[in-house]
Design a protein around this motif. Structure first.
Motif, PDB file in Angstrom:
ATOM      1  N   PHE A  90     -12.081  59.109 -34.935  1.00 16.11           N
ATOM      2  CA  PHE A  90     -12.541  59.269 -36.306  1.00 16.11           C
ATOM      3  C   PHE A  90     -14.059  59.413 -36.376  1.00 16.11           C
ATOM      4  O   PHE A  90     -14.585  60.107 -37.252  1.00 16.11           O
ATOM      5  CB  PHE A  90     -12.066  58.098 -37.167  1.00 16.11           C
ATOM      6  CG  PHE A  90     -10.643  58.230 -37.618  1.00 16.11           C
ATOM      7  CD1 PHE A  90     -10.342  58.894 -38.788  1.00 16.11           C
ATOM      8  CD2 PHE A  90      -9.595  57.713 -36.869  1.00 16.11           C
ATOM      9  CE1 PHE A  90      -9.021  59.030 -39.218  1.00 16.11           C
ATOM     10  CE2 PHE A  90      -8.280  57.844 -37.278  1.00 16.11           C
ATOM     11  CZ  PHE A  90      -7.986  58.514 -38.459  1.00 16.11           C
ATOM     12  N   SER A  91     -14.789  58.756 -35.476  1.00 21.12           N
ATOM     13  CA  SER A  91     -16.242  58.938 -35.438  1.00 21.12           C
ATOM     14  C   SER A  91     -16.596  60.370 -35.076  1.00 21.12           C
ATOM     15  O   SER A  91     -17.557  60.944 -35.618  1.00 21.12           O
ATOM     16  CB  SER A  91     -16.868  57.976 -34.419  1.00 21.12           C
ATOM     17  OG  SER A  91     -16.691  56.635 -34.819  1.00 21.12           O
ATOM     18  N   LEU A  92     -15.826  60.976 -34.191  1.00 18.96           N
ATOM     19  CA  LEU A  92     -16.041  62.379 -33.840  1.00 18.96           C
ATOM     20  C   LEU A  92     -15.827  63.271 -35.054  1.00 18.96           C
ATOM     21  O   LEU A  92     -16.618  64.206 -35.304  1.00 18.96           O
ATOM     22  CB  LEU A  92     -15.107  62.777 -32.700  1.00 18.96           C
ATOM     23  CG  LEU A  92     -15.185  64.236 -32.233  1.00 18.96           C
ATOM     24  CD1 LEU A  92     -16.572  64.553 -31.678  1.00 18.96           C
ATOM     25  CD2 LEU A  92     -14.103  64.513 -31.190  1.00 18.96           C
ATOM     26  N   LEU A  93     -14.786  62.992 -35.841  1.00 22.78           N
ATOM     27  CA  LEU A  93     -14.520  63.777 -37.049  1.00 22.78           C
ATOM     28  C   LEU A  93     -15.672  63.653 -38.046  1.00 22.78           C
ATOM     29  O   LEU A  93     -16.044  64.620 -38.711  1.00 22.78           O
ATOM     30  CB  LEU A  93     -13.207  63.316 -37.694  1.00 22.78           C
ATOM     31  CG  LEU A  93     -11.929  63.572 -36.890  1.00 22.78           C
ATOM     32  CD1 LEU A  93     -10.729  62.970 -37.612  1.00 22.78           C
ATOM     33  CD2 LEU A  93     -11.725  65.064 -36.658  1.00 22.78           C
ATOM     34  N   PHE A  94     -16.239  62.462 -38.152  1.00 26.32           N
ATOM     35  CA  PHE A  94     -17.377  62.265 -39.054  1.00 26.32           C
ATOM     36  C   PHE A  94     -18.568  63.114 -38.628  1.00 26.32           C
ATOM     37  O   PHE A  94     -19.186  63.801 -39.453  1.00 26.32           O
ATOM     38  CB  PHE A  94     -17.767  60.786 -39.069  1.00 26.32           C
ATOM     39  CG  PHE A  94     -19.139  60.524 -39.623  1.00 26.32           C
ATOM     40  CD1 PHE A  94     -19.372  60.535 -40.986  1.00 26.32           C
ATOM     41  CD2 PHE A  94     -20.206  60.264 -38.766  1.00 26.32           C
ATOM     42  CE1 PHE A  94     -20.647  60.297 -41.493  1.00 26.32           C
ATOM     43  CE2 PHE A  94     -21.478  60.026 -39.268  1.00 26.32           C
ATOM     44  CZ  PHE A  94     -21.699  60.037 -40.628  1.00 26.32           C
ATOM     45  N   HIS A  95     -18.914  63.078 -37.364  1.00 23.74           N
ATOM     46  CA  HIS A  95     -20.088  63.810 -36.894  1.00 23.74           C
ATOM     47  C   HIS A  95     -19.886  65.319 -36.966  1.00 23.74           C
ATOM     48  O   HIS A  95     -20.853  66.061 -37.167  1.00 23.74           O
ATOM     49  CB  HIS A  95     -20.424  63.381 -35.462  1.00 23.74           C
ATOM     50  CG  HIS A  95     -21.148  62.074 -35.391  1.00 23.74           C
ATOM     51  ND1 HIS A  95     -22.506  61.958 -35.545  1.00 23.74           N
ATOM     52  CD2 HIS A  95     -20.681  60.809 -35.218  1.00 23.74           C
ATOM     53  CE1 HIS A  95     -22.857  60.688 -35.453  1.00 23.74           C
ATOM     54  NE2 HIS A  95     -21.769  59.966 -35.249  1.00 23.74           N
ATOM     55  N   LEU A  96     -18.654  65.772 -36.839  1.00 21.98           N
ATOM     56  CA  LEU A  96     -18.396  67.210 -36.932  1.00 21.98           C
ATOM     57  C   LEU A  96     -18.353  67.695 -38.380  1.00 21.98           C
ATOM     58  O   LEU A  96     -18.733  68.830 -38.672  1.00 21.98           O
ATOM     59  CB  LEU A  96     -17.066  67.548 -36.242  1.00 21.98           C
ATOM     60  CG  LEU A  96     -17.023  67.378 -34.716  1.00 21.98           C
ATOM     61  CD1 LEU A  96     -15.616  67.685 -34.200  1.00 21.98           C
ATOM     62  CD2 LEU A  96     -18.049  68.271 -34.024  1.00 21.98           C
ATOM     63  N   GLY A  97     -17.912  66.841 -39.298  1.00 26.13           N
ATOM     64  CA  GLY A  97     -17.674  67.295 -40.672  1.00 26.13           C
ATOM     65  C   GLY A  97     -18.717  66.926 -41.695  1.00 26.13           C
ATOM     66  O   GLY A  97     -18.685  67.432 -42.819  1.00 26.13           O
ATOM     67  N   THR A  98     -19.664  66.048 -41.340  1.00 24.51           N
ATOM     68  CA  THR A  98     -20.665  65.593 -42.306  1.00 24.51           C
ATOM     69  C   THR A  98     -22.019  66.181 -41.971  1.00 24.51           C
ATOM     70  O   THR A  98     -22.501  66.056 -40.845  1.00 24.51           O
ATOM     71  CB  THR A  98     -20.764  64.058 -42.318  1.00 24.51           C
ATOM     72  OG1 THR A  98     -19.479  63.505 -42.637  1.00 24.51           O
ATOM     73  CG2 THR A  98     -21.779  63.596 -43.349  1.00 24.51           C
ATOM     74  N   ARG A  99     -22.619  66.802 -42.976  1.00 22.37           N
ATOM     75  CA  ARG A  99     -23.958  67.369 -42.822  1.00 22.37           C
ATOM     76  C   ARG A  99     -24.931  66.559 -43.649  1.00 22.37           C
ATOM     77  O   ARG A  99     -24.722  66.359 -44.847  1.00 22.37           O
ATOM     78  CB  ARG A  99     -23.972  68.832 -43.274  1.00 22.37           C
ATOM     79  CG  ARG A  99     -25.333  69.508 -43.094  1.00 22.37           C
ATOM     80  CD  ARG A  99     -25.279  70.945 -43.579  1.00 22.37           C
ATOM     81  NE  ARG A  99     -26.577  71.595 -43.456  1.00 22.37           N
ATOM     82  CZ  ARG A  99     -26.836  72.826 -43.884  1.00 22.37           C
ATOM     83  NH1 ARG A  99     -25.866  73.532 -44.465  1.00 22.37           N
ATOM     84  NH2 ARG A  99     -28.034  73.337 -43.742  1.00 22.37           N
TER      85      ARG A  99
END
Length: 489
Positions: A215-224
């Motif tokens: 989920f941390s990976l998803l955050f870093h990929l999807g949040t600008r």
């Protein structure tokens, strides 16, 4: 710009909300199972188990404002963004340290002195708490930078808390499955906790880290990381045909720095309210397992099922907070949560043998805790408003009060414990009974008094009002009218 136009797309709201999922998973284990694991499973004395939790809370409390200060003043790694950079540092620290906390120390056995094991665990706890604080502060500081309208902040905070509840549900569901498989493989395993349960907690921590890393990976990929635009209801124009943010016009020369916040009375109002909120949520989560096993004398599977019920009710209540806060305001919504907490406390006080009624009490505690936590975070975001350049310090200071208060609360409760060995005496039954009453109902009374002060003296930022009055006066506006727009409702 209307509220709907300034709101983040759903996918971005979700990607932001999952950024604290690893922290939430680890925090769920930390507060719910740390004392149980070290006292009932590893056999530590109550005072030693309390020292470990206190060390963690103090480390977190010290790291939090320092990280907040550094997060505000540093630029981050290249174009990655200062908040996301600190989030990444914190995530790596948590992943490297957490699994060692819920496992027997390497090379230790039953003959190893407890003080030696204590020294072994402390460095891992400190690294974990540093990483947890870095992730928490950077994630919270993104809220006023991603959205600007009041209700968008509440919504984003509610999304964040909804995933906090999902994280807790995940931990308790996995724990129940592991306990279920343990009893299925070996029916002779007792219902009481002991050294045989070390593999259960070790496997639970590894599963938590694997899920949280994803989920941390998803955050870093999807949040600008970008600066939120001001909405119409937060803009003030100097003339009828001109609209521009009032403080933005003066922000290059008058941004609020950390020392300015320390001179704001409203800063302390929100800090005390946030501290009381966290005391209720964290201490009830910490001692619910002890209450279930030592006071109500329930089998160990209940330390997974009852917290699970609590957070399912919290998950459901998180979806109705935004319409309620719009209808009656954040303060009254917070008060509704306090009422649920007080009803739970009164129920525990009167009913010493709950039976199946413990599930109903868990629903009240879960819904009330979710409500007051989301509203206190929303009030903090409102306090910061457009002063995002020092937002991490504010969140860090709020978190410092809660971490130190929680640590002191735990060490006091553990120090007053009637038993000093692994085996509990009959006095434990009444001890944890009154602990649950005091950490919910007693602290809720203090929170209600603090809430009354906010209702009587609404949150106003003196420095912000001074800037607004000065600019309004220079434009020929009525300074008395301008002061009203600085009130945070």
């Amino acid at each position: 710009m209307s509220e709907s136009e300034s709101a983040l797309p759903l996918c971005k709201r979700l990607s932001y909300a999952v950024g604290h999922f690893l922290n939430d998973l680890c925090a769920s284990m930390w507060f719910t199972y740390l004392l149980v694991f070290y006292h009932s499973v590893l056999g530590f004395q109550n005072s030693y188990a309390g020292v470990l939790l206190l060390v963690g809370q103090v480390a977190d409390g010290v790291c939090t404002p320092l990280i907040g200060y550094e997060s505000d003043r540093t630029d981050g790694c290249g174009t990655y963004g200062k908040r996301k950079t600190w989030h990444l540092v914190g995530t790596v620290s948590v992943l490297l340290s957490f699994s060692f906390i819920f496992n027997q120390c390497i090379g230790c056995d039953l003959s190893t002195p407890q003080w030696a094991s204590l020294i072994y665990f402390i460095p891992f706890i400190v690294i974990f708490q540093f990483g947890w604080a870095a992730t928490q502060i950077s994630h919270l500081s993104l809220i006023p930078e991603l959205v600007s309208s009041e209700h968008a902040k509440v919504e984003l905070t509610a999304y964040r808390y909804a995933f906090t509840v999902v994280a807790n549900i995940t931990v308790y569901a996995v724990a129940w499955i592991l306990f279920h498989f343990q009893s299925g493989e070996d029916p002779s395993v007792a219902d009481n906790l002991g050294p045989v349960d070390i593999p259960v907690f070790r496997n639970l921590s590894l599963i938590v880290l694997a899920i949280g890393a994803l989920f941390s990976l998803l955050f870093h990929l999807g949040t600008r990381e970008t600066k939120a635009e001001q909405s119409d209801d937060e803009d003030y124009g100097s003339s009828e045909g001109e609209r521009q943010p009032l403080l933005s016009r003066n922000s290059p020369s008058t941004p609020m720095q950390w020392q300015h916040w320390l001179r704001e009375p409203s800063f302390y109002q929100v800090a005390v309210l946030y501290m009381c909120t966290r005391l209720i949520v964290n201490l009830s989560q910490t001692y619910i397992s002890m209450y279930l096993t030592n006071t109500l004398l329930l089998p160990k599977k209940y330390i997974a099922t009852i917290p699970l019920v609590m957070y399912v009710s919290g998950f459901v209540s998180s979806f109705i907070m935004k319409p309620f806060s719009k209808l009656i305001g954040k303060c009254m919504t917070y008060f509704m949560g306090l009422v649920l907490i007080m009803v739970f406390s009164y129920w525990v006080l009167l009913d010493t043998q709950m039976g199946n009624g413990v599930y109903g009490a868990a629903v009240l505690l879960g819904a009330g805790s979710a409500t007051i936590l989301v509203m206190s975070l929303a009030m903090t975001a409102d306090l910061i408003a457009d002063q995002t350049q020092s937002g991490a310090f504010v969140y860090g200071a709020m978190s410092f009060t809660d971490k130190v208060a929680n640590g002191l609360g735990v060490i006091i409760i553990q120090g007053l414990h009637p038993c000093h060995t692994q085996a509990c005496c009959p006095a434990c039954v009444w001890y944890y009974h009154y602990v649950m009453v005091i950490v919910t109902g007693g602290v809720a009374v203090v929170a209600a008094l603090c809430l009354c002060s906010i209702l009587i003296w609404p949150i106003k930022i003196v420095r912000r009002l001074a800037v607004m009055n000065g600019l309004m006066s220079s434009d020929g506006e009525d300074s008395e009218n301008s002061s009203d727009s600085g009130v945070i409702n």
